[in-house]
Design an enzyme around this catalytic site. Structure first.
Site, PDB file in Angstrom:
ATOM      1  CB  VAL A  46      27.198 -18.442 -16.995  1.00  0.00           C
ATOM      2  CG1 VAL A  46      28.471 -19.213 -16.705  1.00  0.00           C
ATOM      3  CG2 VAL A  46      26.349 -19.190 -18.031  1.00  0.00           C
ATOM      4  CB  CYS A  56      22.334 -11.335 -17.007  1.00  0.00           C
ATOM      5  SG  CYS A  56      22.393 -10.393 -15.471  1.00  0.00           S
ATOM      6  CD  GLU A  58      18.256 -10.872 -18.925  1.00  0.00           C
ATOM      7  OE1 GLU A  58      19.224 -11.455 -18.374  1.00  0.00           O
ATOM      8  OE2 GLU A  58      17.308 -10.399 -18.298  1.00  0.00           O
TER       9      GLU A  58
HETATM   10  N1  THU Z   1      20.045 -12.276 -13.458  1.00  0.00           N
HETATM   11  C1  THU Z   1      19.843 -12.521 -14.788  1.00  0.00           C
HETATM   12  O1  THU Z   1      20.322 -13.530 -15.330  1.00  0.00           O
HETATM   13  N2  THU Z   1      19.119 -11.623 -15.500  1.00  0.00           N
HETATM   14  C2  THU Z   1      18.522 -10.495 -14.975  1.00  0.00           C
HETATM   15  O2  THU Z   1      17.956  -9.704 -15.717  1.00  0.00           O
HETATM   16  C3  THU Z   1      18.544 -10.287 -13.527  1.00  0.00           C
HETATM   17  C4  THU Z   1      19.534 -11.109 -12.770  1.00  0.00           C
HETATM   18  C5  THU Z   1      20.851 -13.238 -12.701  1.00  0.00           C
HETATM   19  C6  THU Z   1      22.220 -12.738 -12.313  1.00  0.00           C
HETATM   20  C7  THU Z   1      22.538 -13.600 -11.111  1.00  0.00           C
HETATM   21  O3  THU Z   1      23.144 -14.818 -11.562  1.00  0.00           O
HETATM   22  C8  THU Z   1      21.188 -13.928 -10.511  1.00  0.00           C
HETATM   23  O4  THU Z   1      20.211 -13.571 -11.493  1.00  0.00           O
HETATM   24  C9  THU Z   1      20.898 -13.169  -9.236  1.00  0.00           C
HETATM   25  O5  THU Z   1      21.035 -11.800  -9.419  1.00  0.00           O
END
Ligand code: THU
Length: 138
Positions: A46, A56, A58
């Site tokens: 989000v 993220c 997670e």
């Molecule tokens: N992102 C995640 O949701 N988890 C991760 O472990 C790596 C990165 C997301 C954050 C951001 O919204 C997009 O990926 C690009 O970095």
């Protein structure tokens, strides 16, 4: 290594990925976990106009683990469940390796024995985050 249905877990992560809010990066991520109470919980990334505030996938997964925003799922005072196995996927449903911050988040709620599927295969979290800092150091 215990029997985990990684195909189902990846599918749940992919379904969560479809709900990602990613107007800035256009990089949707989905995460799904088997929790110690048997639940399958999910999360998606989000983003925020203030880019550094992005959550993220997670992060929302860990919130879901604690029943945040879902009244009635966990009774007050109940021992929170633990993460047993986690799959994180990209827009194609392919395994994605969690960023460093998220490895630390997952460690807090699953510990070093947590099973994690990434682009590198299924390993224990301790292989992705050796000698991790944890609550026992406080
Ligand atoms: N992102 C995640 O949701 N988890 C991760 O472990 C790596 C990165 C997301 C954050 C951001 O919204 C997009 O990926 C690009 O970095």
């Amino acid at each position: 290594m215990e029997e985990i249905d990684w195909v189902s877990l990846r599918a749940a992560a992919q379904a969560a990925m479809e709900r990602a809010y990613v107007p800035y990066s256009h990089f949707p991520v989905g995460a799904a976990a088997l929790a110690s109470d048997g639940r399958i919980i999910t999360g998606c990334n989000v983003e925020n106009a203030s880019f550094g505030l992005t959550l993220c996938a997670e992060c929302s997964l860990v919130s879901a683990l604690h029943g945040a925003g879902t009244p009635g799922e966990l009774t007050v005072g109940e021992t929170p469940p633990r993460l047993v196995a986690v799959a994180v996927v990209d827009r194609h449903g392919s395994p994605l390796t969690p960023c460093g911050r998220c490895r630390q988040l997952l460690h807090e709620h699953g510990g070093p024995e947590l099973l994690l599927e990434t682009s590198g295969g299924v390993k224990r979290l301790r292989d992705y985050l050796p000698d991790a800092f944890g609550p026992e150091y406080l």
